[in-house]
Design an enzyme around this catalytic site. Structure first.
Site, short mmCIF file in Angstrom:
data_model
loop_
_atom_site.label_atom_id
_atom_site.label_comp_id
_atom_site.label_asym_id
_atom_site.label_seq_id
_atom_site.Cartn_x
_atom_site.Cartn_y
_atom_site.Cartn_z
CD GLU A 1 -2.88 1.05 2.43
OE1 GLU A 1 -3.86 1.81 2.43
OE2 GLU A 1 -2.65 0.25 3.34
CG ASP A 2 1.43 2.98 3.15
OD1 ASP A 2 0.53 3.44 2.43
OD2 ASP A 2 1.25 2.71 4.35
#
Length: 479
Positions: free
Chosen positions: A75-76
């Protein structure tokens, strides 16, 4: 937590494990998040380690701890699911993807979007229930570190936590997580009430030390006399449950008859009942407070004997009696399954514990209105239950408010489809009869009987409503 500490904790409950993958996941996540900071100003990697720490506290397997360390990489950071599959394995990659999907869901939009998000989450959990364990650990650490967030974000996350994640933790039997999430959310949703309540509970708890000591003074010699191997725990208070009781009953804290909570943990099942005999012979039990959740476990497999007694000081003490194994299940819930797995044992209750998830994926296909889905889910996720018996003494746990048609479908779809009537405690009752715990119900069937649209007025469970609608649709009726 340093890598050496993390490995040491994992080895404390899995001493013969090869920890190469765990060490690799630690360094991989550390490198992936090396330039990132949290809103607190600390390195983002600290959050990954904190999530892994929570999972370690539940004694989970190596793949889950690795996925906990890596849960935000897709996600990051620039890491992909394919990278994780190549560097680790497909299960770790799948868990990280599942957590990422849940993190992307928004539960505060329209009913239609909320229902679709619930469905996606349930499917992710059904494929590998460890996904929700990682997400619950992630949410717990985020809630612990919310002080730096703006108030509107605190309230939004807290509302989502108390309406979605805490009930899910409860439904999975993870009471330590459930109570912590509730209390953390309560702190941000009602800060003034939370502060006042904490102060009042702490004052009352200090006053209760004398009561606890007096209780122990009378009980412990009697347990030793019976050669019962046990340990005694006093129960921590759940602030949110006290607050909810105050709101529901419109009482001030001073008016709440808040009893002291004690747990007696024994080595085996027979000692549970011996301990119960000792308690009732030494103290006066309060009428109507005895419940045996060992004989009739809750639908999340919770087991304990509950009783409430009056001690010589005149104070009331709530007692839970359970074995060490039951206590682990009460604390860890679904996570206890991996304790068996690590020991090479099979957890015979595992399928039963997660069967409700699979059922909901099936049932939601038959629920046409989003609002009906949400109401049905809230009914079934609510652990306020009644225990209803067949004439053969089989017990069926049902949500509070359930009726004979719910009971019929809980026995078998064919029984429900051919329902003609019901006898409760040897008396004929109408379909709108609401069960009480201990009722004995006999369903009367007839081969020619078929589900009718009117039955939906009385069916409360998602299972019964789904089966009735499926039959009506098969006949071409519009629902």
């Amino acid at each position: 937590m340093e890598l050496s500490e993390l490995v040491a904790q994992f080895k404390s409950y899995n001493p013969h494990a090869d920890t190469a993958m765990l060490e690799k996941a630690y360094r991989f996540a550390q490198n992936a998040h090396k330039d990132q900071k949290r809103e607190t100003g600390e390195p983002y990697f600290n959050h990954c380690v904190a999530v892994a720490q929570i999972l370690l506290d539940f004694n989970l397997d190596e793949e889950t701890i690795c996925a906990g360390l890596l849960h935000d990489t897709v996600e990051d950071t620039g890491v992909t699911a394919e990278d994780l599959k190549r560097e680790f394995n497909k299960d770790v990659a799948h868990m990280v993807q599942g957590v990422t999907k849940i993190s992307d869901l928004k539960f505060s939009s329209t009913d239609e979007e909320t229902v679709e998000n619930w469905r996606k989450m349930l499917i992710a959990v059904a494929e590998d229930v460890r996904v929700i364990l990682i997400k619950l650990a992630d949410r717990t650490h985020n809630m612990r570190t919310m002080d730096v967030m703006p108030p509107e974000k605190q309230k939004f996350k807290s509302y989502e936590t108390i309406t979605l994640y805490a009930p899910l933790a409860q439904r999975l039997g993870m009471f330590t997580i459930k109570t912590e999430l509730e209390d953390l959310a309560f702190k941000y949703l009602h800060p003034t009430e939370f502060k006042d309540l904490v102060e009042q509970v702490e004052k009352r708890t200090a006053d209760r030390e004398a009561t606890l000591n007096e209780f122990k003074r009378h009980l412990e010699p009697a347990l030793k006399e019976e050669n019962i191997d046990y340990r005694l725990l006093s129960r921590a208070k759940n602030y949110y449950s006290i607050y909810r009781k105050m709101q529901k009953q419109k009482l001030s804290f001073a008016e709440i008859q808040d009893s002291l909570g004690v747990r007696i943990i024994t080595k085996n099942l027979s000692d549970c009942y011996k301990a119960l005999g000792v308690v009732h012979s030494r103290f006066k039990p309060l009428a109507g407070t005895f419940t045996d959740y060992i004989a009739t476990p809750k639908s999340n497999m919770y087991q304990s004997i509950h009783t409430t007694v009056i001690v010589p000081t005149g104070d009331i003490v709530e007692i839970q009696i359970r074995t060490e194994e039951m206590h682990r299940t009460c604390e860890y819930g679904i996570a206890a399954h991996w304790r068996y797995k690590l020991g090479g044992k099979k957890d015979k209750n595992f399928d039963e514990k997660i069967n409700w998830i699979r059922q909901w994926i099936e049932w939601q296909r038959d629920l046409t209105a989003p609002r009906e889905f949400l109401e049905g889910f809230q009914t079934d996720i609510n652990l306020q239950q009644v225990f209803v018996f067949t004439p053969q003494a089989d017990v069926k746990p049902l949500p509070e408010g359930s009726t004979p048609i719910d009971f019929a479908y809980a026995i078998h779809t064919d029984i429900g489809d051919h329902y003609m009537g019901a006898k409760v405690n040897n008396r004929m009752v109408r379909m709108d009869y609401v069960f009480k715990t201990g009722d004995v119900c006999e369903i009367i069937t007839q081969k020619t009987a078929r589900p009718k649209r009117d039955w939906l007025k009385f069916a409360k469970t998602a299972n019964a409503r789904s089966r009735i609608k499926r039959f009506l649709r098969s006949r071409g009726e519009d629902i």
